[in-house]
Design a protein around this motif. Structure first.
Motif, PDB file in Angstrom:
ATOM      1  N   THR A 109       0.826  -1.224   0.000  1.00  0.00           N
ATOM      2  CA  THR A 109       0.000   0.000   0.000  1.00  0.00           C
ATOM      3  C   THR A 109       0.860   1.274   0.000  1.00  0.00           C
ATOM      4  O   THR A 109       0.476   2.273  -0.596  1.00  0.00           O
ATOM      5  CB  THR A 109      -0.979   0.067   1.193  1.00  0.00           C
ATOM      6  N   ILE A 110       2.040   1.200   0.628  1.00  0.00           N
ATOM      7  CA  ILE A 110       2.901   2.403   0.624  1.00  0.00           C
ATOM      8  C   ILE A 110       3.441   2.625  -0.790  1.00  0.00           C
ATOM      9  O   ILE A 110       3.594   3.764  -1.233  1.00  0.00           O
ATOM     10  CB  ILE A 110       4.044   2.335   1.681  1.00  0.00           C
ATOM     11  N   ILE A 111       3.685   1.542  -1.520  1.00  0.00           N
ATOM     12  CA  ILE A 111       4.182   1.682  -2.898  1.00  0.00           C
ATOM     13  C   ILE A 111       3.078   2.333  -3.747  1.00  0.00           C
ATOM     14  O   ILE A 111       3.340   3.254  -4.530  1.00  0.00           O
ATOM     15  CB  ILE A 111       4.590   0.302  -3.477  1.00  0.00           C
ATOM     16  N   GLU A 112       1.850   1.843  -3.559  1.00  0.00           N
ATOM     17  CA  GLU A 112       0.735   2.422  -4.333  1.00  0.00           C
ATOM     18  C   GLU A 112       0.552   3.904  -4.016  1.00  0.00           C
ATOM     19  O   GLU A 112       0.344   4.729  -4.911  1.00  0.00           O
ATOM     20  CB  GLU A 112      -0.558   1.649  -4.043  1.00  0.00           C
ATOM     21  N   ALA A 113       0.666   4.256  -2.749  1.00  0.00           N
ATOM     22  CA  ALA A 113       0.485   5.673  -2.360  1.00  0.00           C
ATOM     23  C   ALA A 113       1.562   6.549  -2.999  1.00  0.00           C
ATOM     24  O   ALA A 113       1.282   7.659  -3.466  1.00  0.00           O
ATOM     25  CB  ALA A 113       0.536   5.805  -0.840  1.00  0.00           C
ATOM     26  N   LEU A 114       2.793   6.038  -3.033  1.00  0.00           N
ATOM     27  CA  LEU A 114       3.893   6.814  -3.630  1.00  0.00           C
ATOM     28  C   LEU A 114       3.765   6.854  -5.152  1.00  0.00           C
ATOM     29  O   LEU A 114       4.087   7.854  -5.785  1.00  0.00           O
ATOM     30  CB  LEU A 114       5.244   6.229  -3.200  1.00  0.00           C
ATOM     31  N   ASN A 115       3.261   5.755  -5.742  1.00  0.00           N
ATOM     32  CA  ASN A 115       2.983   5.745  -7.195  1.00  0.00           C
ATOM     33  C   ASN A 115       1.989   6.841  -7.544  1.00  0.00           C
ATOM     34  O   ASN A 115       2.183   7.591  -8.499  1.00  0.00           O
ATOM     35  CB  ASN A 115       2.346   4.408  -7.632  1.00  0.00           C
ATOM     36  N   GLU A 116       0.925   6.931  -6.750  1.00  0.00           N
ATOM     37  CA  GLU A 116      -0.112   7.938  -7.022  1.00  0.00           C
ATOM     38  C   GLU A 116       0.445   9.343  -6.984  1.00  0.00           C
ATOM     39  O   GLU A 116      -0.011  10.240  -7.684  1.00  0.00           O
ATOM     40  CB  GLU A 116      -1.243   7.819  -5.999  1.00  0.00           C
ATOM     41  N   ARG A 117       1.476   9.539  -6.152  1.00  0.00           N
ATOM     42  CA  ARG A 117       2.094  10.875  -6.046  1.00  0.00           C
ATOM     43  C   ARG A 117       3.213  11.076  -7.062  1.00  0.00           C
ATOM     44  O   ARG A 117       3.888  12.099  -7.041  1.00  0.00           O
ATOM     45  CB  ARG A 117       2.649  11.055  -4.632  1.00  0.00           C
TER      46      ARG A 117
ATOM     47  N   HIS B  51       6.213   9.427  -7.474  1.00  0.00           N
ATOM     48  CA  HIS B  51       7.615   9.256  -7.075  1.00  0.00           C
ATOM     49  C   HIS B  51       8.246   8.034  -7.735  1.00  0.00           C
ATOM     50  O   HIS B  51       7.696   6.936  -7.618  1.00  0.00           O
ATOM     51  CB  HIS B  51       7.724   9.037  -5.552  1.00  0.00           C
ATOM     52  N   PRO B  52       9.421   8.174  -8.396  1.00  0.00           N
ATOM     53  CA  PRO B  52      10.190   6.985  -8.756  1.00  0.00           C
ATOM     54  C   PRO B  52      10.589   6.264  -7.454  1.00  0.00           C
ATOM     55  O   PRO B  52      10.899   6.934  -6.455  1.00  0.00           O
ATOM     56  CB  PRO B  52      11.426   7.539  -9.469  1.00  0.00           C
ATOM     57  N   ILE B  53      10.575   4.917  -7.449  1.00  0.00           N
ATOM     58  CA  ILE B  53      10.767   4.192  -6.184  1.00  0.00           C
ATOM     59  C   ILE B  53      11.879   3.146  -6.260  1.00  0.00           C
ATOM     60  O   ILE B  53      11.908   2.306  -7.157  1.00  0.00           O
ATOM     61  CB  ILE B  53       9.455   3.474  -5.766  1.00  0.00           C
ATOM     62  N   PHE B  54      12.764   3.210  -5.258  1.00  0.00           N
ATOM     63  CA  PHE B  54      13.759   2.156  -5.025  1.00  0.00           C
ATOM     64  C   PHE B  54      13.252   1.357  -3.833  1.00  0.00           C
ATOM     65  O   PHE B  54      13.160   1.879  -2.723  1.00  0.00           O
ATOM     66  CB  PHE B  54      15.115   2.813  -4.746  1.00  0.00           C
ATOM     67  N   LEU B  55      12.901   0.091  -4.063  1.00  0.00           N
ATOM     68  CA  LEU B  55      12.440  -0.772  -2.971  1.00  0.00           C
ATOM     69  C   LEU B  55      13.655  -1.536  -2.449  1.00  0.00           C
ATOM     70  O   LEU B  55      14.159  -2.460  -3.097  1.00  0.00           O
ATOM     71  CB  LEU B  55      11.342  -1.730  -3.472  1.00  0.00           C
ATOM     72  N   ASP B  56      14.120  -1.107  -1.278  1.00  0.00           N
ATOM     73  CA  ASP B  56      15.376  -1.617  -0.710  1.00  0.00           C
ATOM     74  C   ASP B  56      15.073  -2.692   0.329  1.00  0.00           C
ATOM     75  O   ASP B  56      14.932  -2.399   1.510  1.00  0.00           O
ATOM     76  CB  ASP B  56      16.129  -0.414  -0.093  1.00  0.00           C
TER      77      ASP B  56
ATOM     78  N   ASN C 237       4.718  -1.457  -8.844  1.00  0.00           N
ATOM     79  CA  ASN C 237       5.214  -0.447  -9.778  1.00  0.00           C
ATOM     80  C   ASN C 237       6.438   0.252  -9.169  1.00  0.00           C
ATOM     81  O   ASN C 237       6.323   1.308  -8.560  1.00  0.00           O
ATOM     82  CB  ASN C 237       4.075   0.535 -10.066  1.00  0.00           C
ATOM     83  N   ILE C 238       7.606  -0.413  -9.294  1.00  0.00           N
ATOM     84  CA  ILE C 238       8.842   0.129  -8.703  1.00  0.00           C
ATOM     85  C   ILE C 238       9.912   0.246  -9.794  1.00  0.00           C
ATOM     86  O   ILE C 238       9.801  -0.384 -10.841  1.00  0.00           O
ATOM     87  CB  ILE C 238       9.373  -0.766  -7.559  1.00  0.00           C
ATOM     88  N   ASP C 239      10.948   1.039  -9.501  1.00  0.00           N
ATOM     89  CA  ASP C 239      11.988   1.294 -10.506  1.00  0.00           C
ATOM     90  C   ASP C 239      13.289   0.568 -10.222  1.00  0.00           C
ATOM     91  O   ASP C 239      14.038   0.244 -11.138  1.00  0.00           O
ATOM     92  CB  ASP C 239      12.267   2.805 -10.570  1.00  0.00           C
TER      93      ASP C 239
END
Ligand SMILES: O=C(O)c1cc(=O)[nH]c(=O)n1[C@@H]1O[C@H](COP(=O)(O)O)[C@@H](O)[C@H]1O
Length: 244
Positions: free
Chosen positions: A46-54, A56-61, A82-84
């Protein structure tokens, strides 16, 4: 896309509410962010989805490290987010890194770009002394990190997480296009905290880092937006220095 994104802000917060409030309060819009274990273990996709909606490119570490089959299946699941960028520990070995890349390839949906896979060489909190006396690795840090980077390249991984001190030699050995993401970044006046191999943004740039990760240097600053801009400015000054 990632070439124009030199700074990932580490959202090392205990909850989505805290992380999103921090971004809003300090006017951080659409900047690249890193989601690590602290936030993802609590909030999940859910945090990834929230950041996607805003935007943000995302690095999932999540620094995966397990038997090859388990890592492959985990990456297959994570690729549906949906991560980069995503990472594993290079010390899991070549078969594990290859399996991670296969899992990502199989799990990436049609029409989506496969996340960049990076291998963590040696954590920036590790020292030569720790390698020698705790892990019983007799070689020096640079040799170990370069060897892990070469293994990662041979396993078809897209790049590494390393300290600034090893970025140049990795580019020389593995090629400029092999991505080098460097955490452990501090402005000259900031405390090193639990990090050991640290450097300034400018030093990172001139030493051949592809991008930097910055956490507490910004998140605990008195003026996070101003401090973030200082990190960016120093990175850009480094760029000018390299060209001249
Ligand atoms: O993979 C990482 O992001 C990572 C690798 C490494 O070797 N060192 C390292 O500090 N990190 C991460 O980078 C961030 C650095 O945070 P600060 O020390 O607060 O800037 C943290 O979220 C770490 O988990």
């Amino acid at each position: 896309m990632l070439e124009s994104q030199p700074l990932f802000l580490a959202l090392d917060f205990q909850s989505a509410e805290e992380a999103l409030t921090f971004l809003d309060t300090n006017h951080f819009y659409e900047i690249p962010v890193k989601v690590g274990m602290e936030l993802f273990y609590r909030e999940g996709p859910t945090i990834i989805e929230a950041l996607n909606e805003r935007g943000h490119p995302i690095f999932l570490d999540l620094k995966l490290h397990d038997i090859p089959h388990t890592v492959k299946q985990a990456m297959k699941s994570l690729a549906s987010l949906n991560i980069d960028v995503i990472n594993v520990h290079a010390s899991g070995g070549k078969n594990m890194m290859r399996a991670a890349q296969e899992g990502l390839q199989e799990g990436t949906r049609d029409g989506q770009q496969k996340p960049l896979l990076l291998a963590v060489t040696q954590l920036t909190s590790s020292s030569d002394e720790m390698l020698h006396h705790e892990l019983l690795i007799p070689h020096h840090m640079e040799k170990v990190v370069t060897h892990y980077a070469q293994m990662a390249k041979e396993a078809s991984v897209d790049g590494v997480v390393c300290s600034v001190a090893e970025a140049r030699v990795i580019a020389d050995v593995c090629g400029e296009s092999f991505y080098r993401l460097t955490p452990g970044i501090r402005l000259g006046t900031q405390e090193q905290q639990d990090q050991v191999r640290i450097a300034t943004p400018q030093k990172a740039k001139v030493s051949g880092a592809s991008a930097i990760v910055v956490g507490r240097g910004v998140t605990t600053a008195d003026s996070p937006q101003e401090t973030y801009q200082q990190f960016e400015k120093e990175w850009n000054n480094g760029y000018k220095t390299t060209l001249s």
